[in-house]
Design a protein around this motif. Structure first.
Motif, PDB file in Angstrom:
ATOM      1  N   THR A 103      -9.834  20.817 -21.341  1.00 45.68           N
ATOM      2  CA  THR A 103      -8.378  20.752 -21.191  1.00 45.68           C
ATOM      3  C   THR A 103      -7.754  22.129 -21.301  1.00 45.68           C
ATOM      4  OG1 THR A 103      -8.426  18.546 -22.176  1.00 45.68           O
ATOM      5  CG2 THR A 103      -6.298  19.609 -22.018  1.00 45.68           C
ATOM      6  N   ALA A 104      -8.337  23.009 -22.096  1.00 45.27           N
ATOM      7  CA  ALA A 104      -7.804  24.368 -22.228  1.00 45.27           C
ATOM      8  C   ALA A 104      -7.855  25.130 -20.915  1.00 45.27           C
ATOM      9  CB  ALA A 104      -8.586  25.119 -23.299  1.00 45.27           C
ATOM     10  N   ASN A 105      -8.689  24.670 -19.976  1.00 43.54           N
ATOM     11  CA  ASN A 105      -8.818  25.340 -18.680  1.00 43.54           C
ATOM     12  C   ASN A 105      -7.951  24.710 -17.600  1.00 43.54           C
ATOM     13  OD1 ASN A 105     -11.246  27.443 -18.686  1.00 43.54           O
ATOM     14  ND2 ASN A 105     -11.805  25.757 -20.039  1.00 43.54           N
ATOM     15  N   VAL A 106      -7.219  23.660 -17.915  1.00 42.10           N
ATOM     16  CA  VAL A 106      -6.396  22.992 -16.911  1.00 42.10           C
ATOM     17  C   VAL A 106      -5.162  23.842 -16.602  1.00 42.10           C
ATOM     18  CG1 VAL A 106      -4.977  20.980 -16.384  1.00 42.10           C
ATOM     19  CG2 VAL A 106      -7.161  20.688 -17.575  1.00 42.10           C
ATOM     20  N   ALA A 107      -5.126  24.437 -15.449  1.00 45.44           N
ATOM     21  CA  ALA A 107      -3.942  25.111 -14.903  1.00 45.44           C
ATOM     22  C   ALA A 107      -3.249  26.019 -15.918  1.00 45.44           C
ATOM     23  CB  ALA A 107      -2.980  24.066 -14.350  1.00 45.44           C
ATOM     24  N   HIS A 108      -1.910  25.871 -16.017  1.00 43.78           N
ATOM     25  CA  HIS A 108      -1.077  26.711 -16.870  1.00 43.78           C
ATOM     26  C   HIS A 108      -0.424  25.858 -17.955  1.00 43.78           C
ATOM     27  CE1 HIS A 108      -1.388  29.946 -13.871  1.00 43.78           C
ATOM     28  NE2 HIS A 108      -1.203  29.006 -12.959  1.00 43.78           N
ATOM     29  N   PRO A 109       0.089  26.496 -19.035  1.00 47.49           N
ATOM     30  CA  PRO A 109       0.740  25.724 -20.103  1.00 47.49           C
ATOM     31  C   PRO A 109       1.837  24.794 -19.603  1.00 47.49           C
ATOM     32  CG  PRO A 109       0.356  27.953 -20.853  1.00 47.49           C
ATOM     33  CD  PRO A 109      -0.035  27.926 -19.404  1.00 47.49           C
ATOM     34  N   ALA A 110       2.633  25.241 -18.652  1.00 49.52           N
ATOM     35  CA  ALA A 110       3.723  24.389 -18.154  1.00 49.52           C
ATOM     36  C   ALA A 110       3.184  23.105 -17.532  1.00 49.52           C
ATOM     37  CB  ALA A 110       4.573  25.151 -17.140  1.00 49.52           C
ATOM     38  N   ILE A 111       2.076  23.208 -16.830  1.00 47.22           N
ATOM     39  CA  ILE A 111       1.473  22.027 -16.215  1.00 47.22           C
ATOM     40  C   ILE A 111       0.791  21.164 -17.263  1.00 47.22           C
ATOM     41  CG2 ILE A 111      -0.369  21.279 -14.642  1.00 47.22           C
ATOM     42  CD1 ILE A 111       0.420  23.609 -12.830  1.00 47.22           C
ATOM     43  N   ARG A 112       0.136  21.791 -18.243  1.00 45.98           N
ATOM     44  CA  ARG A 112      -0.490  21.011 -19.316  1.00 45.98           C
ATOM     45  C   ARG A 112       0.555  20.269 -20.149  1.00 45.98           C
ATOM     46  NH1 ARG A 112      -3.876  25.708 -19.672  1.00 45.98           N
ATOM     47  NH2 ARG A 112      -2.781  26.480 -21.516  1.00 45.98           N
ATOM     48  N   GLU A 130       0.796  -1.219   0.000  1.00 44.16           N
ATOM     49  CA  GLU A 130       0.000   0.000   0.000  1.00 44.16           C
ATOM     50  C   GLU A 130       0.830   1.271   0.000  1.00 44.16           C
ATOM     51  OE1 GLU A 130      -2.786  -0.044   3.163  1.00 44.16           O
ATOM     52  OE2 GLU A 130      -3.911  -1.789   2.409  1.00 44.16           O
ATOM     53  N   GLY A 131       2.099   1.174   0.322  1.00 40.83           N
ATOM     54  CA  GLY A 131       2.936   2.376   0.341  1.00 40.83           C
ATOM     55  C   GLY A 131       3.390   2.842  -1.020  1.00 40.83           C
ATOM     56  N   ALA A 132       3.141   2.063  -2.061  1.00 39.45           N
ATOM     57  CA  ALA A 132       3.581   2.431  -3.406  1.00 39.45           C
ATOM     58  C   ALA A 132       2.550   3.340  -4.078  1.00 39.45           C
ATOM     59  CB  ALA A 132       3.800   1.183  -4.246  1.00 39.45           C
ATOM     60  N   LYS A 133       3.033   4.250  -4.913  1.00 42.07           N
ATOM     61  CA  LYS A 133       2.165   5.201  -5.604  1.00 42.07           C
ATOM     62  C   LYS A 133       2.605   5.320  -7.051  1.00 42.07           C
ATOM     63  CE  LYS A 133      -1.004   8.557  -5.444  1.00 42.07           C
ATOM     64  NZ  LYS A 133      -2.410   8.302  -5.088  1.00 42.07           N
ATOM     65  N   VAL A 134       1.638   5.254  -7.972  1.00 40.77           N
ATOM     66  CA  VAL A 134       1.936   5.393  -9.398  1.00 40.77           C
ATOM     67  C   VAL A 134       2.122   6.868  -9.746  1.00 40.77           C
ATOM     68  CG1 VAL A 134       1.054   5.045 -11.733  1.00 40.77           C
ATOM     69  CG2 VAL A 134       0.665   3.305  -9.972  1.00 40.77           C
ATOM     70  N   MET A 135       3.109   7.157 -10.591  1.00 40.80           N
ATOM     71  CA  MET A 135       3.319   8.522 -11.077  1.00 40.80           C
ATOM     72  C   MET A 135       3.389   8.511 -12.597  1.00 40.80           C
ATOM     73  SD  MET A 135       6.332  11.317 -10.322  1.00 40.80           S
ATOM     74  CE  MET A 135       7.565  10.476 -11.323  1.00 40.80           C
ATOM     75  N   ALA A 136       2.638   9.420 -13.216  1.00 44.23           N
ATOM     76  CA  ALA A 136       2.703   9.609 -14.669  1.00 44.23           C
ATOM     77  C   ALA A 136       3.270  11.002 -14.932  1.00 44.23           C
ATOM     78  CB  ALA A 136       1.328   9.428 -15.294  1.00 44.23           C
ATOM     79  N   GLY A 137       2.392  12.026 -14.940  1.00 47.05           N
ATOM     80  CA  GLY A 137       2.890  13.395 -15.099  1.00 47.05           C
ATOM     81  C   GLY A 137       3.415  13.979 -13.806  1.00 47.05           C
ATOM     82  N   VAL A 142      -1.683  18.719 -23.048  1.00 45.39           N
ATOM     83  CA  VAL A 142      -1.463  19.535 -24.237  1.00 45.39           C
ATOM     84  C   VAL A 142      -1.684  18.731 -25.511  1.00 45.39           C
ATOM     85  CG1 VAL A 142       1.042  19.099 -24.357  1.00 45.39           C
ATOM     86  CG2 VAL A 142       0.089  21.233 -25.278  1.00 45.39           C
ATOM     87  N   ASP A 143      -1.346  17.453 -25.485  1.00 49.65           N
ATOM     88  CA  ASP A 143      -1.555  16.616 -26.673  1.00 49.65           C
ATOM     89  C   ASP A 143      -3.040  16.397 -26.929  1.00 49.65           C
ATOM     90  OD1 ASP A 143       1.192  16.351 -27.107  1.00 49.65           O
ATOM     91  OD2 ASP A 143       1.319  14.678 -25.691  1.00 49.65           O
ATOM     92  N   LEU A 144      -3.809  16.208 -25.878  1.00 53.04           N
ATOM     93  CA  LEU A 144      -5.251  16.051 -26.041  1.00 53.04           C
ATOM     94  C   LEU A 144      -5.892  17.366 -26.474  1.00 53.04           C
ATOM     95  CD1 LEU A 144      -7.650  14.121 -25.812  1.00 53.04           C
ATOM     96  CD2 LEU A 144      -7.844  14.769 -23.399  1.00 53.04           C
ATOM     97  N   LEU A 145      -5.404  18.464 -25.926  1.00 53.10           N
ATOM     98  CA  LEU A 145      -5.924  19.791 -26.260  1.00 53.10           C
ATOM     99  C   LEU A 145      -5.840  20.053 -27.759  1.00 53.10           C
ATOM    100  CD1 LEU A 145      -6.882  22.677 -25.578  1.00 53.10           C
ATOM    101  CD2 LEU A 145      -4.501  23.228 -25.014  1.00 53.10           C
ATOM    102  N   HIS A 146      -4.747  19.639 -28.375  1.00 48.01           N
ATOM    103  CA  HIS A 146      -4.512  19.950 -29.788  1.00 48.01           C
ATOM    104  C   HIS A 146      -4.825  18.782 -30.716  1.00 48.01           C
ATOM    105  CE1 HIS A 146      -2.864  23.806 -28.733  1.00 48.01           C
ATOM    106  NE2 HIS A 146      -1.973  23.246 -27.919  1.00 48.01           N
ATOM    107  N   HIS A 147      -5.508  17.765 -30.216  1.00 43.72           N
ATOM    108  CA  HIS A 147      -5.840  16.607 -31.049  1.00 43.72           C
ATOM    109  C   HIS A 147      -7.154  16.886 -31.779  1.00 43.72           C
ATOM    110  CE1 HIS A 147      -6.532  12.517 -32.354  1.00 43.72           C
ATOM    111  NE2 HIS A 147      -5.353  12.152 -31.878  1.00 43.72           N
ATOM    112  N   ALA A 148      -7.060  17.197 -33.064  1.00 35.27           N
ATOM    113  CA  ALA A 148      -8.234  17.600 -33.833  1.00 35.27           C
ATOM    114  C   ALA A 148      -9.270  16.485 -33.918  1.00 35.27           C
ATOM    115  CB  ALA A 148      -7.813  18.039 -35.235  1.00 35.27           C
ATOM    116  N   GLY A 149      -8.817  15.255 -34.071  1.00 32.61           N
ATOM    117  CA  GLY A 149      -9.747  14.135 -34.170  1.00 32.61           C
ATOM    118  C   GLY A 149     -10.546  13.940 -32.905  1.00 32.61           C
ATOM    119  N   ALA A 150      -9.888  14.067 -31.759  1.00 32.26           N
ATOM    120  CA  ALA A 150     -10.590  13.921 -30.481  1.00 32.26           C
ATOM    121  C   ALA A 150     -11.605  15.039 -30.288  1.00 32.26           C
ATOM    122  CB  ALA A 150      -9.587  13.907 -29.340  1.00 32.26           C
ATOM    123  N   ALA A 151     -11.233  16.260 -30.651  1.00 33.42           N
ATOM    124  CA  ALA A 151     -12.139  17.397 -30.491  1.00 33.42           C
ATOM    125  C   ALA A 151     -13.355  17.277 -31.389  1.00 33.42           C
ATOM    126  CB  ALA A 151     -11.393  18.690 -30.790  1.00 33.42           C
TER     127      ALA A 151
END
Length: 289
Positions: free
Chosen positions: A98-107, A26-33, A79-88
């Motif tokens: 996604t455009a409202n998520v925090a700041h560009p550096a975090i996205r 239980e002490g382990a934690k997954v990290m992605a971004g 940022v990749d999802l934000l600019h994915h035309a097919g997904a949009a």
């Protein structure tokens, strides 16, 4: 501030990641971004014994678009999802939220699935998953399973996933025909957590009359909720519908908490204002579609 000491693992396969999680307990934690996790570590609000960094695990960084919807892998950055035309095109709420998520550096570094797995009720993507009727795929040593959004979120920063597990993707169903969407939030400063936010969908019939109006809010409840507002505007023309009545109904359905950023009454007021505003935009888009 500095985090407490922790171990670090960077597996190169999903099986290896699950093995490490199982062995570490239980002490382990997954990290992605890490954009949500690392601040918690620095403030010592979280103290995992081991961080399992999945960034070298293959096949988790794809956005797969189909007629049914959009599947977002665990390593897809905002940022990749934000600019994915097919997904949009298939599900416009993805780019709008996604455009409202925090700041560009975090996205640029943060991941959409990681934000969902973090289960922050102030997070945009948890609300979008709920409003679209989405789900997540959870991999465990025993195999993978699909968990509906309503069964996934159980509390603030808490999900139904326990034990060694990795959320490998999130699925957002496609936007139905003759349906429009809108998303808007209010924060004290651009990029701050929203004081209140609203994502909505409006569906019209062939005569441009409202058949469905639904909304989900951020920074309002303890977990994502979807509210059906159709009764306030059902059968009304999209051009003249009483969106203010829908906003008034929404205010009666939410139960926000107050905090140092806003009182409960102010949040309830914002729910009404944002609901009226976004529903009108979504209806206009539905007409254009």
């Amino acid at each position: 501030m500095k985090p407490a000491p922790f171990g670090y693992a960077d597996p190169t396969s999903l099986g290896e990641a699950l093995s490490v999680l199982q062995s570490e307990g239980e002490g382990a934690k997954v990290m992605a971004g890490g954009q949500s996790l690392l601040p918690l570590l620095s403030m010592r609000l979280a103290s995992p014994t081991t961080l399992v960094d999945i960034n070298r695990v293959p096949d988790l960084d794809a956005v797969v678009v189909s007629d049914d919807g959009v599947r977002v892998g665990a390593l897809v950055r905002h940022v990749d999802l934000l600019h994915h035309a097919g997904a949009a095109a298939v599900q416009p709420l993805l780019a709008r939220a996604t455009a409202n998520v925090a700041h560009p550096a975090i996205r640029n570094r943060g991941t959409t699935v990681g934000s969902i797995a973090h289960a922050d009720p102030s997070g945009e993507m948890t609300s979008v998953l709920a409003l679209t009727g989405g789900s997540v795929t959870v991999a465990t040593p025993a195999g993978s399973s699909v968990v509906d959004w309503a069964d996934f979120f159980v509390g603030p920063l808490e999900t139904s996933v326990h034990g060694p597990a990795v959320v490998t993707d999130a699925f957002f169903p496609a936007l139905p025909a003759r349906t429009g969407t809108a998303f808007e939030e209010i924060s004290r400063r651009k990029g701050d957590y929203a004081v209140c936010g609203a994502g909505v969908t409006v569906t019209l019939d062939h005569d441009s009359r409202v058949t469905s109006a639904r909304a989900s809010y951020i920074s309002v409840g303890l977990v994502p909720e979807v509210h059906d507002l159709t009764e306030a505007v059902a059968g009304q023309s999209a051009d003249t519908a009483d969106w203010a009545a829908a906003g008034a109904l929404a205010r009666t359905l939410v139960d926000p908490d107050g905090d140092l950023h806003a009182s409960a009454d102010y949040r309830r007021l914002l729910v009404g204002v944002l609901t009226e505003r976004t529903l009108a935009r979504a209806a206009q888009e539905a007409q254009n579609r």
